[in-house]
Design a protein around this motif. Structure first.
Motif, short mmCIF file in Angstrom:
data_model
loop_
_atom_site.label_atom_id
_atom_site.label_comp_id
_atom_site.label_asym_id
_atom_site.label_seq_id
_atom_site.Cartn_x
_atom_site.Cartn_y
_atom_site.Cartn_z
N ALA A 3 0.82 -1.22 0.00
CA ALA A 3 0.00 0.00 0.00
C ALA A 3 0.85 1.27 0.00
O ALA A 3 0.54 2.21 -0.76
CB ALA A 3 -0.97 -0.01 1.18
N PRO A 4 1.92 1.36 0.81
CA PRO A 4 2.74 2.58 0.76
C PRO A 4 3.42 2.79 -0.61
O PRO A 4 3.59 3.93 -1.04
CB PRO A 4 3.78 2.38 1.86
N GLU A 5 3.78 1.70 -1.28
CA GLU A 5 4.39 1.82 -2.61
C GLU A 5 3.37 2.33 -3.62
O GLU A 5 3.69 3.15 -4.49
CB GLU A 5 4.96 0.48 -3.07
N ILE A 6 2.15 1.85 -3.53
CA ILE A 6 1.09 2.33 -4.42
C ILE A 6 0.86 3.81 -4.20
O ILE A 6 0.76 4.59 -5.15
CB ILE A 6 -0.21 1.52 -4.20
N ALA A 7 0.83 4.23 -2.94
CA ALA A 7 0.63 5.65 -2.63
C ALA A 7 1.79 6.49 -3.18
O ALA A 7 1.58 7.57 -3.74
CB ALA A 7 0.49 5.85 -1.12
N THR A 8 3.01 6.00 -3.03
CA THR A 8 4.18 6.72 -3.55
C THR A 8 4.11 6.84 -5.07
O THR A 8 4.32 7.92 -5.62
CB THR A 8 5.49 6.03 -3.13
N LEU A 9 3.82 5.74 -5.76
CA LEU A 9 3.70 5.79 -7.22
C LEU A 9 2.61 6.76 -7.64
O LEU A 9 2.79 7.53 -8.59
CB LEU A 9 3.42 4.40 -7.79
N ALA A 10 1.48 6.71 -6.95
CA ALA A 10 0.37 7.61 -7.29
C ALA A 10 0.80 9.07 -7.14
O ALA A 10 0.53 9.90 -8.02
CB ALA A 10 -0.85 7.32 -6.42
N THR B 294 1.26 11.47 -10.39
CA THR B 294 0.39 12.65 -10.41
C THR B 294 1.20 13.92 -10.59
O THR B 294 0.86 14.79 -11.39
CB THR B 294 -0.45 12.71 -9.12
N ARG B 295 2.29 14.02 -9.86
CA ARG B 295 3.15 15.21 -9.97
C ARG B 295 3.77 15.31 -11.35
O ARG B 295 3.77 16.38 -11.97
CB ARG B 295 4.24 15.17 -8.89
N LEU B 296 4.30 14.21 -11.87
CA LEU B 296 4.96 14.24 -13.17
C LEU B 296 3.96 14.51 -14.30
O LEU B 296 4.26 15.29 -15.22
CB LEU B 296 5.70 12.94 -13.42
N ILE B 297 2.82 13.88 -14.26
CA ILE B 297 1.82 14.11 -15.30
C ILE B 297 1.33 15.56 -15.26
O ILE B 297 1.12 16.17 -16.30
CB ILE B 297 0.65 13.11 -15.15
N GLY B 298 1.21 16.12 -14.07
CA GLY B 298 0.80 17.51 -13.93
C GLY B 298 1.77 18.49 -14.57
O GLY B 298 1.39 19.60 -14.95
N ARG B 299 3.03 18.09 -14.72
CA ARG B 299 4.05 18.95 -15.33
C ARG B 299 4.03 18.90 -16.85
O ARG B 299 4.65 19.74 -17.51
CB ARG B 299 5.44 18.56 -14.85
#
Length: 185
Positions: free
Chosen positions: A157-164, A168-173
């Motif tokens: 679960a923490p890895e999924i949250a980190t990837l998300a 999200t940050r990279l796509i937003g750029r």
């Protein structure tokens, strides 16, 4: 993981990360750590492998591909199961001609129909048929199970949250991160 497993995994990643040098030359050697190359090329390789495997999962479902399901899935969620063909291309990040060929194939199979847009005589609407709706659900179920097994089952679960968060940050750029679909009712 055994020492043999670790060496085999390192060997596979070395072949994957070597691609960074093929694409970006000596810049990689000068400016990137091994982690940079592993992150970038690992992301690309994982994307390639998962896409190929997802296509393999869909092949038995009436010979569909991920791109075909991308068209059908968008139509399944659209008002009246209908979108402009140009909007489908924009939303999928594919050329109009590529999407047109996909829709030709889906239309020949009776899964979608093309109709003139009532509010714009130059535009063409694409509508998901009843047969297309049923096939879309079956294909989506197959892909959902595949993603759960081949992607999420390997992550905590923490890895999924980190990837998300990272994605999200990279796509937003990125420029043009979202396409706006026009109403053509």
């Amino acid at each position: 993981m055994t020492a043999h497993d670790t060496r085999a995994e390192d060997g596979r990643m070395a072949a994957v990360t070597a691609r960074a040098g093929y694409m970006m030359g000596e810049n990689v050697d000068r400016a990137w750590s091994t982690e940079h190359a592993r992150a970038w090329e690992g992301f690309l390789e994982l994307s390639r492998q998962l896409r190929r495997e997802a296509d393999g999962v869909l092949e038995p479902v009436e010979g569909l591909t991920v791109s075909m399901l991308g068209v059908m899935g968008r139509l399944a969620r659209a008002d009246d199961l209908t979108l402009r063909q140009t909007d489908i291309a924009g939303a999928m990040g594919l050329s109009f001609s590529r999407v047109s060929r996909l829709i030709d194939t889906l239309e020949a199979r009776g899964l979608v129909e093309r109709r003139p847009c009532p509010s714009d005589g130059r535009a063409v609407n694409v509508t998901l048929t009843t047969a297309g709706q049923a096939l879309t659900r079956r294909a989506q179920d197959a892909v959902f199970a595949f993603v759960g097994e081949r992607f999420f089952a390997s992550l905590a679960a923490p890895e999924i949250a980190t990837l998300a968060d990272v994605f999200t940050r990279l796509i937003g750029r990125l420029d043009g991160a979202g396409a706006v679909l026009e109403d053509c009712g």
